[in-house]
Design an enzyme around this catalytic site. Sequence first.
Site, short mmCIF file in Angstrom:
data_model
loop_
_atom_site.label_atom_id
_atom_site.label_comp_id
_atom_site.label_asym_id
_atom_site.label_seq_id
_atom_site.Cartn_x
_atom_site.Cartn_y
_atom_site.Cartn_z
N VAL A 145 63.89 37.20 -13.35
CA VAL A 145 64.49 35.90 -13.04
C VAL A 145 65.89 36.07 -12.46
CG1 VAL A 145 65.31 33.72 -14.01
CG2 VAL A 145 63.14 34.69 -14.78
N CYS A 388 55.84 34.49 -19.83
CA CYS A 388 55.99 33.04 -19.62
C CYS A 388 54.86 32.27 -20.30
CB CYS A 388 56.02 32.73 -18.13
SG CYS A 388 57.52 33.29 -17.30
N ARG A 459 54.73 43.78 -19.64
CA ARG A 459 55.05 43.10 -20.90
C ARG A 459 53.93 42.15 -21.32
NH1 ARG A 459 60.75 40.45 -19.82
NH2 ARG A 459 59.83 40.33 -17.73
#
Length: 553
Positions: A145, A388, A459
């Site tokens: 990000v 997310c 991840r």
Amino acid sequence: MKRKIIYFFRQKNLELIECDTEVERTVSTLLPTNDRNRKQQLVIITHPVSNQLFIIRSSLSSYDIQPNTNYADQSMIDIYLADHWFDLLNRNKEIDESQAEILQALKRMIDHYVEHPPKEVYVKENITPYLQCSDQIAVVGLGYVGLPVALGFAKKYNVTGIDVDLEKLALLQCNHDPSGQFSSDQLAAAHICYTDKGTALQTCRYIIVAVPTPITWNDEPDLTFIESASRLIGKHLAKDTTIIYESTVYPGTTEDICVPILEKESGLRSGIDFFVGYSPERINPGDDKHTFETNNKVVAGQTKHVCNRIYDLYASILDASVYKASSIKVAEAAKIVENTQRDINIAYMNELSIIFGKLGIETSEVIKAAKTKWNFNPYTPGLVGGHCIGIDPYYLIYQSKQHGYHPTFLSNARTVNEGMPDYIVQSLLQIVVKHKFNLKDLNVILLGITFKENITDTRNSKSLAILDQLLALEFHMQVCDPLADPVVFKNNYDMDLLPLNQLTPADVIIFSVPHAVFHTLDFSKLTNKGSIMMDIKGVLPASVANQGIYWKL
């Protein structure tokens, strides 16, 4: 006595007015409207008695006071008054008093400082550092990000990138992106200053926080990184700085967790000495279409003034619309809802896939038929991992429980998606038993271990969850992913990631992550006669599906 009023648009003298009205009435006529495309205004007033110039920043200005070269010999009190006019407006949170009352207060303040100018030591300690600040922007956290955000702002502003990972910083300083999102040329053109030093924050007017917000072992929010970032910022926080959090959090985190840390570490007051806002990140790794610059943005601030300031900042560099949320909590909740909705929709498809698998019906054919209706929203089954969609719903679930409600629907969706690796492995075992493969000698190729296609990030990868189960069954594994980090994989699994040209034919091929690099792969060279082909996302052509025993979600 006439007073000279010079009306400025960003230090460009556009109009000279000789005016004999009251100071407050004159300033009132010069205050800006809410026109989105207006230029920011600075008003310079000459005091009728002392003839000192007072620079007054308009109530909605998002730019910093800069001494105009034409008035370089003027007293620092000019800037000092502008700073306090800005401070006056923010102490009121919103301008809920009449303009006359606000401007009367301004007039009293001007008169006071004419009679009692600030001492030189106060100017040096409080005014000079303020002037030295510019539109410098710091981005704290340079991951998936933060780095796109930093590069986006670097096209127009001076940007400092801060991260605690020294190895990552060393690579970025050599124009190498460890995440593989940007080329060396893109990084070199950005001219970002990379550092791990918090002192670099002291000269930044805006600080954007983009650190990870993972979950703990028991699926609760882990705010370690965002709390640590807030402490670092607080220790080096200058007055009039605006901190914008982009990290995904549950509603209330920014104001209830982060702001108290900032105030404690800095000794400053939120909403008076510094300002806080929230703008949820919408970075989609591996997606060249929906980038930081082209994604619509949501912004929020602790007051309307702060929200306007943040709005202007993002609008200045984005090729997309910017939406002002009504509060920070609303913006925080919007981010959680975006990803939770997708988690729920995929869970619905995954559960349908399980049901239709037992009924002997192809899920993809059902979806093709159903989407002929005008109001059907087509989704596809698949693995839900990463940082997310597979994480964010837990933040909302946690906060809901804290307020006395257990969100069964959200929790069940998470259970379905988390259980998909188990379902895939069980489906494989059923096929193996049905077709009488030798379990002890079973050779399996796993293609793809990142959490989604065309990225390097592993991840919370559900492909790795599948690998864990297959290794526990002691199958002979060949794992291939040209995008994943082979060193990290070797350290975690004590086995090598194999390049495509070293794969040997296997009894089972699990096509887990359809990277673009796999599109030209000749699957016939990887299969034996009668091999099992597990196409997790159902993307392989019929020519491949017909080569052996084919299965898909």
